[in-house]
Motif scaffolding. Structure first.
Motif, PDB file in Angstrom:
ATOM      1  N   GLU A 230     -34.035  87.756  88.736  1.00 20.47           N
ATOM      2  CA  GLU A 230     -34.326  88.717  89.801  1.00 20.47           C
ATOM      3  C   GLU A 230     -33.452  89.962  89.710  1.00 20.47           C
ATOM      4  OE1 GLU A 230     -33.855  86.698  93.477  1.00 20.47           O
ATOM      5  OE2 GLU A 230     -35.433  85.229  93.084  1.00 20.47           O
ATOM      6  N   ASN A 231     -32.221  89.789  89.275  1.00 21.18           N
ATOM      7  CA  ASN A 231     -31.266  90.903  89.276  1.00 21.18           C
ATOM      8  C   ASN A 231     -30.623  91.051  87.901  1.00 21.18           C
ATOM      9  OD1 ASN A 231     -29.423  92.868  89.846  1.00 21.18           O
ATOM     10  ND2 ASN A 231     -28.215  91.658  91.281  1.00 21.18           N
ATOM     11  N   ARG A 232     -30.867  92.206  87.263  1.00 18.19           N
ATOM     12  CA  ARG A 232     -30.279  92.464  85.955  1.00 18.19           C
ATOM     13  C   ARG A 232     -29.314  93.653  85.998  1.00 18.19           C
ATOM     14  NH1 ARG A 232     -34.478  92.128  80.881  1.00 18.19           N
ATOM     15  NH2 ARG A 232     -35.070  89.941  81.064  1.00 18.19           N
ATOM     16  N   LYS A 233     -28.847  94.003  87.173  1.00 20.17           N
ATOM     17  CA  LYS A 233     -28.024  95.196  87.314  1.00 20.17           C
ATOM     18  C   LYS A 233     -26.776  95.134  86.437  1.00 20.17           C
ATOM     19  CE  LYS A 233     -25.704  98.054  90.785  1.00 20.17           C
ATOM     20  NZ  LYS A 233     -25.375  98.201  92.227  1.00 20.17           N
ATOM     21  N   LYS A 234     -26.047  94.022  86.494  1.00 16.79           N
ATOM     22  CA  LYS A 234     -24.816  93.901  85.717  1.00 16.79           C
ATOM     23  C   LYS A 234     -25.118  93.835  84.217  1.00 16.79           C
ATOM     24  CE  LYS A 234     -21.364  93.620  87.285  1.00 16.79           C
ATOM     25  NZ  LYS A 234     -20.343  94.646  87.593  1.00 16.79           N
ATOM     26  N   VAL A 235     -26.200  93.151  83.864  1.00 16.55           N
ATOM     27  CA  VAL A 235     -26.580  93.047  82.449  1.00 16.55           C
ATOM     28  C   VAL A 235     -26.972  94.415  81.901  1.00 16.55           C
ATOM     29  CG1 VAL A 235     -28.129  91.934  80.806  1.00 16.55           C
ATOM     30  CG2 VAL A 235     -27.325  90.665  82.795  1.00 16.55           C
ATOM     31  N   GLU A 236     -27.724  95.188  82.701  1.00 11.44           N
ATOM     32  CA  GLU A 236     -28.110  96.542  82.273  1.00 11.44           C
ATOM     33  C   GLU A 236     -26.883  97.414  82.075  1.00 11.44           C
ATOM     34  OE1 GLU A 236     -30.824  98.195  81.372  1.00 11.44           O
ATOM     35  OE2 GLU A 236     -31.970  96.325  81.393  1.00 11.44           O
ATOM     36  N   GLU A 237     -25.877  97.219  82.917  1.00  9.88           N
ATOM     37  CA  GLU A 237     -24.627  97.974  82.772  1.00  9.88           C
ATOM     38  C   GLU A 237     -23.989  97.670  81.425  1.00  9.88           C
ATOM     39  OE1 GLU A 237     -20.274  98.423  85.000  1.00  9.88           O
ATOM     40  OE2 GLU A 237     -21.885  97.268  85.937  1.00  9.88           O
ATOM     41  N   VAL A 238     -24.010  96.401  81.025  1.00 12.86           N
ATOM     42  CA  VAL A 238     -23.453  95.995  79.736  1.00 12.86           C
ATOM     43  C   VAL A 238     -24.254  96.602  78.587  1.00 12.86           C
ATOM     44  CG1 VAL A 238     -23.164  94.002  78.193  1.00 12.86           C
ATOM     45  CG2 VAL A 238     -22.385  93.868  80.563  1.00 12.86           C
ATOM     46  N   ILE A 239     -25.569  96.571  78.702  1.00  8.43           N
ATOM     47  CA  ILE A 239     -26.437  97.084  77.629  1.00  8.43           C
ATOM     48  C   ILE A 239     -26.191  98.566  77.378  1.00  8.43           C
ATOM     49  CG2 ILE A 239     -28.848  97.569  77.011  1.00  8.43           C
ATOM     50  CD1 ILE A 239     -29.613  94.981  78.427  1.00  8.43           C
ATOM     51  N   GLN A 240     -25.906  99.317  78.435  1.00  7.79           N
ATOM     52  CA  GLN A 240     -25.760 100.765  78.313  1.00  7.79           C
ATOM     53  C   GLN A 240     -24.407 101.204  77.763  1.00  7.79           C
ATOM     54  OE1 GLN A 240     -28.299 102.754  78.690  1.00  7.79           O
ATOM     55  NE2 GLN A 240     -29.610 101.062  79.378  1.00  7.79           N
ATOM     56  N   LYS A 241     -23.435 100.293  77.709  1.00 13.11           N
ATOM     57  CA  LYS A 241     -22.087 100.661  77.274  1.00 13.11           C
ATOM     58  C   LYS A 241     -21.851 100.310  75.812  1.00 13.11           C
ATOM     59  CE  LYS A 241     -19.984 100.126  81.856  1.00 13.11           C
ATOM     60  NZ  LYS A 241     -19.604 101.548  81.990  1.00 13.11           N
ATOM     61  N   ASP A 242     -20.776 100.861  75.234  1.00 19.26           N
ATOM     62  CA  ASP A 242     -20.406 100.451  73.881  1.00 19.26           C
ATOM     63  C   ASP A 242     -19.769  99.064  73.955  1.00 19.26           C
ATOM     64  OD1 ASP A 242     -17.635 100.645  74.529  1.00 19.26           O
ATOM     65  OD2 ASP A 242     -17.606 102.761  73.989  1.00 19.26           O
ATOM     66  N   PHE A 243     -19.522  98.470  72.803  1.00 11.84           N
ATOM     67  CA  PHE A 243     -19.127  97.060  72.777  1.00 11.84           C
ATOM     68  C   PHE A 243     -17.821  96.808  73.527  1.00 11.84           C
ATOM     69  CE2 PHE A 243     -16.949  93.456  70.694  1.00 11.84           C
ATOM     70  CZ  PHE A 243     -17.865  92.461  70.986  1.00 11.84           C
ATOM     71  N   GLU A 244     -16.814  97.656  73.347  1.00  7.68           N
ATOM     72  CA  GLU A 244     -15.523  97.427  74.003  1.00  7.68           C
ATOM     73  C   GLU A 244     -15.632  97.525  75.512  1.00  7.68           C
ATOM     74  OE1 GLU A 244     -12.394  99.798  72.458  1.00  7.68           O
ATOM     75  OE2 GLU A 244     -12.498  98.958  70.443  1.00  7.68           O
ATOM     76  N   ASP A 245     -16.348  98.557  76.012  1.00  4.57           N
ATOM     77  CA  ASP A 245     -16.533  98.681  77.456  1.00  4.57           C
ATOM     78  C   ASP A 245     -17.374  97.533  78.004  1.00  4.57           C
ATOM     79  OD1 ASP A 245     -15.037 100.968  77.594  1.00  4.57           O
ATOM     80  OD2 ASP A 245     -16.746 102.340  77.482  1.00  4.57           O
ATOM     81  N   ALA A 246     -18.378  97.130  77.232  1.00  6.95           N
ATOM     82  CA  ALA A 246     -19.226  96.014  77.655  1.00  6.95           C
ATOM     83  C   ALA A 246     -18.411  94.732  77.769  1.00  6.95           C
ATOM     84  CB  ALA A 246     -20.377  95.814  76.670  1.00  6.95           C
ATOM     85  N   THR A 247     -17.458  94.542  76.856  1.00  3.00           N
ATOM     86  CA  THR A 247     -16.598  93.358  76.896  1.00  3.00           C
ATOM     87  C   THR A 247     -15.761  93.336  78.169  1.00  3.00           C
ATOM     88  OG1 THR A 247     -16.453  93.341  74.479  1.00  3.00           O
ATOM     89  CG2 THR A 247     -14.795  92.092  75.681  1.00  3.00           C
ATOM     90  N   ARG A 248     -15.249  94.494  78.555  1.00  2.00           N
ATOM     91  CA  ARG A 248     -14.445  94.567  79.782  1.00  2.00           C
ATOM     92  C   ARG A 248     -15.286  94.223  81.007  1.00  2.00           C
ATOM     93  NH1 ARG A 248     -11.526  98.621  76.930  1.00  2.00           N
ATOM     94  NH2 ARG A 248     -13.055 100.239  77.448  1.00  2.00           N
ATOM     95  N   VAL A 249     -16.518  94.727  81.043  1.00  2.00           N
ATOM     96  CA  VAL A 249     -17.421  94.431  82.166  1.00  2.00           C
ATOM     97  C   VAL A 249     -17.691  92.934  82.244  1.00  2.00           C
ATOM     98  CG1 VAL A 249     -19.769  94.718  83.063  1.00  2.00           C
ATOM     99  CG2 VAL A 249     -18.522  96.694  82.178  1.00  2.00           C
ATOM    100  N   CYS A 250     -17.947  92.314  81.092  1.00  2.00           N
ATOM    101  CA  CYS A 250     -18.219  90.873  81.054  1.00  2.00           C
ATOM    102  C   CYS A 250     -17.011  90.065  81.483  1.00  2.00           C
ATOM    103  CB  CYS A 250     -18.647  90.452  79.651  1.00  2.00           C
ATOM    104  SG  CYS A 250     -20.342  90.914  79.235  1.00  2.00           S
ATOM    105  N   ASN A 251     -15.831  90.480  81.055  1.00  2.00           N
ATOM    106  CA  ASN A 251     -14.613  89.764  81.442  1.00  2.00           C
ATOM    107  C   ASN A 251     -14.396  89.820  82.952  1.00  2.00           C
ATOM    108  OD1 ASN A 251     -13.886  88.889  78.910  1.00  2.00           O
ATOM    109  ND2 ASN A 251     -12.632  90.676  78.461  1.00  2.00           N
ATOM    110  N   GLN A 252     -14.634  90.998  83.535  1.00  2.00           N
ATOM    111  CA  GLN A 252     -14.487  91.143  84.978  1.00  2.00           C
ATOM    112  C   GLN A 252     -15.473  90.240  85.699  1.00  2.00           C
ATOM    113  OE1 GLN A 252     -15.097  95.320  85.588  1.00  2.00           O
ATOM    114  NE2 GLN A 252     -13.088  95.890  84.799  1.00  2.00           N
TER     115      GLN A 252
END
Length: 260
Positions: A230-252
C-alpha cells in the motif's frame, strides 16, 4: 477466524525467550569481533547446543550461520508446539517463508550448477528431507511446476504461470506468500498482525531496492522486482538516491523498525 485476545501462557513463554536475545550493546560488541570470536560468544549463551553439534564439521562464518539457523528452527518448532487453534495457523503460515526460501535456493542451485548446497537449506522449512531430495532430483522446470502448498488459500501455480526467469519466479513466490499472510490477517481481523505484515513487506522491498541499486540497475527495473504494498514512500526515496544515501535511509528505517 478470530484470534483469541488472551494467550497468557504463550505470552509468558515468548517473553522468557525474548529476554535471552542479544540486545543492541551485544551486537555492537559482535561487529568488532572476528568469526571465531563470534562463535565463542554464541557458545556462551543460548546457542551452545547448536555450536557443539556442528563444531566438529564447521568453523568460522559457516559454523555461526548454520548454528543460528538451527537454533531458530528449534525455537520456531517450540512456538508451534506451544500454540493451538488459530494462533498455530498464523505461526505455521508465517513460517512458510522458510519453505519458499528452500525452494528458491534449490532453483538457484539448479541454475548455477551448484552441487553442495544442502547445508545452506534452512532447517526451519516444513519440507521433509525426502521432499527436498525429490525436488533436487527434478529439473528446473519440473520443480517450478511442482510448487504448491495445499493448506494455502493462494494458488501458487497460477502466480507462476507467466514467469520464466529465476528473478521473476522468486518475486512471484514472495508476492504469493505475503498475499497469503495478508489474507490470513484479514480473516483474523487482527490489526497488529496486519501492521506487522505491512512492516515486513516494506522491509523486504527496502532490502531488494538497496541490493539492486548496488548493481546500478535503473529505477524502473528495480520497481519491477518489488512486492506490491500500500505504501512505497520510503522505498521510492531509496530508489531515487545514490547507493550511499540509500544505505543511510535504509539504516535509519531498520533501526526505527527494531525499536518499535
Amino acid at each position: 477466524m478470530r484470534l483469541n485476545k488472551d494467550y497468557p501462557y504463550m505470552y509468558a513463554r515468548v517473553s522468557a525467550k525474548r529476554a535471552k536475545l542479544f540486545d543492541q550493546s551485544d551486537y555492537q560488541s559482535l561487529v568488532k569481533m572476528g568469526p571465531n570470536e563470534i562463535t565463542r560468544k554464541l557458545e556462551e549463551g543460548e546457542y551452545k547446543e547448536e555450536i557443539n553439534q556442528l563444531g566438529s564439521n564447521y568453523n568460522g562464518v559457516q559454523l555461526a550461520e548454520l548454528a543460528l539457523n538451527r537454533n531458530l528452527a528449534r525455537m520456531m518448532g517450540e512456538l508451534v508446539e506451544m500454540a493451538d487453534g488459530s494462533l498455530q495457523t498464523v505461526i505455521e503460515t508465517y513460517l512458510r517463508k522458510y519453505d519458499i526460501l528452500t525452494v528458491k535456493r534449490i532453483l538457484r542451485a539448479k541454475k548455477t550448477g551448484e552441487e553442495n548446497f544442502e547445508d545452506y537449506l534452512t532447517p526451519i522449512s516444513a519440507l521433509s528431507t525426502e521432499e527436498i531430495k525429490e525436488m533436487n532430483d527434478k529439473t528446473f522446470e519440473e520443480i517450478k511446476e511442482s510448487i504448491r502448498f495445499e493448506d494455502s488459500n493462494v494458488d501458487y501455480q497460477e502466480r507462476l504461470k507467466d514467469t520464466d526467469t529465476l528473478s521473476d519466479i522468486e518475486t512471484a513466490l514472495d508476492q504469493a506468500y505475503y498475499d497469503d499472510l495478508m489474507q490470513l490477517a484479514e480473516k483474523a481481523r487482527n490489526k497488529q498482525l496486519k501492521n506487522f505484515i505491512k512492516e515486513e513487506l516494506e522491509y523486504e522491498n527496502l532490502k531488494m531496492a538497496l541490493r539492486l541499486k548496488k548493481y546500478d540497475l535503473p529505477a524502473e527495473d528495480i520497481r519491477k522486482r518489488l512486492l506490491r504494498t500500500e505504501n512505497r514512500k520510503k522505498v521510492e526515496e531509496v530508489i531515487q538516491k545514490d547507493f550511499e544515501d540509500a544505505t543511510r535511509v535504509c539504516n535509519q528505517r531498520t533501526w526505527t523498525r527494531c525499536r518499535t
